[in-house]
Design an enzyme around this catalytic site. Sequence first.
Site, short mmCIF file in Angstrom:
data_model
loop_
_atom_site.label_atom_id
_atom_site.label_comp_id
_atom_site.label_asym_id
_atom_site.label_seq_id
_atom_site.Cartn_x
_atom_site.Cartn_y
_atom_site.Cartn_z
CB THR A 172 15.84 3.32 11.79
OG1 THR A 172 15.34 4.77 11.10
CG2 THR A 172 16.44 2.09 11.70
CG ASN A 184 -7.36 -8.34 -4.69
OD1 ASN A 184 -6.74 -7.49 -6.17
ND2 ASN A 184 -8.61 -7.71 -3.86
CB CYS A 189 -8.85 -4.12 2.08
SG CYS A 189 -7.38 -5.19 1.85
CB THR A 208 -0.79 -0.28 1.18
OG1 THR A 208 -1.82 -0.89 1.10
CG2 THR A 208 -1.96 0.49 1.20
CD GLN A 241 -3.42 -11.18 -3.53
OE1 GLN A 241 -3.15 -12.62 -3.46
NE2 GLN A 241 -3.52 -10.43 -2.52
CB SER A 247 2.62 -7.34 0.24
OG SER A 247 2.19 -7.20 1.13
CG HIS A 268 1.10 -9.02 4.07
ND1 HIS A 268 -0.40 -10.10 4.57
CD2 HIS A 268 1.41 -7.79 4.02
CE1 HIS A 268 -1.42 -8.58 4.09
NE2 HIS A 268 -0.26 -8.07 3.32
N1 PLP Z 1 -2.68 -5.03 -3.85
C1 PLP Z 1 -3.14 -5.86 -3.89
C2 PLP Z 1 -3.59 -6.88 -5.30
C3 PLP Z 1 -2.99 -6.46 -2.01
O1 PLP Z 1 -3.67 -8.21 -2.88
C4 PLP Z 1 -3.12 -6.01 -1.59
C5 PLP Z 1 -3.34 -6.34 -0.54
O2 PLP Z 1 -4.11 -7.20 -0.05
C6 PLP Z 1 -2.13 -4.77 -1.43
C7 PLP Z 1 -1.62 -4.77 -2.79
C8 PLP Z 1 -1.26 -4.24 -0.65
O3 PLP Z 1 -0.81 -4.87 0.37
P1 PLP Z 1 -0.11 -4.53 1.40
O4 PLP Z 1 -1.40 -5.62 2.60
O5 PLP Z 1 1.20 -4.96 1.63
O6 PLP Z 1 -0.12 -3.52 1.77
#
Ligand code: PLP
Length: 384
Positions: free
Chosen positions: A238, A152, A325, A73, A180, A200, A202
């Site tokens: 940092t 996603n 989300c 994000t 994704q 990302s 996670h």
């Molecule tokens: N882009 C996509 C396609 C995602 O699925 C997500 C998270 O669900 C994001 C961006 C945002 O990622 P982050 O959780 O690292 O901010």
Amino acid sequence: MSVNRAYLDYNATAPLRPQARAAVLSALDDVGNASSVHAEGRRARALVEAARVKVAALAGASARHVVFTSGATEAINCVVSGRAWKTLMVSAVEHPAVAASVARSSADHIVIPVDGSGRIDVDTFGTLIDCILGREHVHPADTLIIVQHANNETGVVQPIDEIANVARDRGIRLMVDAVQSAGRVEIDQRRWGAEYLVLSSHKIGGPQGAGALVATDDAKIDALLVGGGQERGRRAGTENIAAIAGFGVAASAARSDLADISRMADLRARLETGLINVAPDAIVIGKDAPRLANTSLIALPRAPAETAVIALDLAGVAASAGAACSSGKTTRSPVLAAMGIHNDIAKCAVRFSLGWATTEDDVSRCIDAWQRVNRIRSGVRDVA
Ligand code: PLP
């Protein structure tokens, strides 16, 4: 993870891989600021740089182009909020991290439509760009195209090579959201010539709170965070050394997953066959398009997704009603709306997403739990 549960929500967050966890813990026990010149600082710097090489390898990019951020994000916001853009061309199926930052930008927005399977039609895309570039005030140099590699919610994969060719032919910069697709299909920032690419941690089994912006040397960046000049001045502050170290290790593991992606495809095929056997009228959304091997978005008509997800949860299965989300919101999924999917189906869409630790038992448990959802739909009282 609990042994009594099947976690099938990797697209929201993947479980932390043991090797990433070990890297995080080990880094937490080290002291040192990566900007310090003493031995402790140099050790911290070495962890960051080792992770940079691994993340770059996953992205098919040069390590010097990797900028560590707090997540995708942040990386997306950094690019989209750039003062350079007068026109943003954005696919209709982007993640809210893109859609919301584009909505906030004062640049003109052009939506790139998708077809019924959720894909961009490359010819239509080329024609649209040429039409937009024909407008007097639109110039390639201040235009940015934003396209996700894979969605996603549906897992549908865009024809990104062709999209990148169209962008390059017109001299327009491209940002690819590869959050994704990482570790699920090959990503190749160099081949695409994408000036920007985001990842990302996670989503690939690394810790939450780390991500990367891959940005080429001539990519325009207005840093969101200014200060100490870290990350070559592109993202000050940092570094989150432990999260970055875990991200790096997860990136290597995710890259190795690609060699065994047929395992994932087999598990997903078993899952979809099992779910359809339970309820033959269930609809797999995006089924005929190229999809990530790990994702299945499936709608059981007349079973609202919120109800289905609660029933699955009670039966020990973690799945999600569309994008995590968006959960809690009852608005229609913009992704499914862009695909022209009727709201009666869209509101029943449940996403199952598999990953590195998914087993056949998880799939069996999910199919059993789906029977409960189907019984509820049919109005049968569940005595289990
Ligand atoms: N882009 C996509 C396609 C995602 O699925 C997500 C998270 O669900 C994001 C961006 C945002 O990622 P982050 O959780 O690292 O901010």
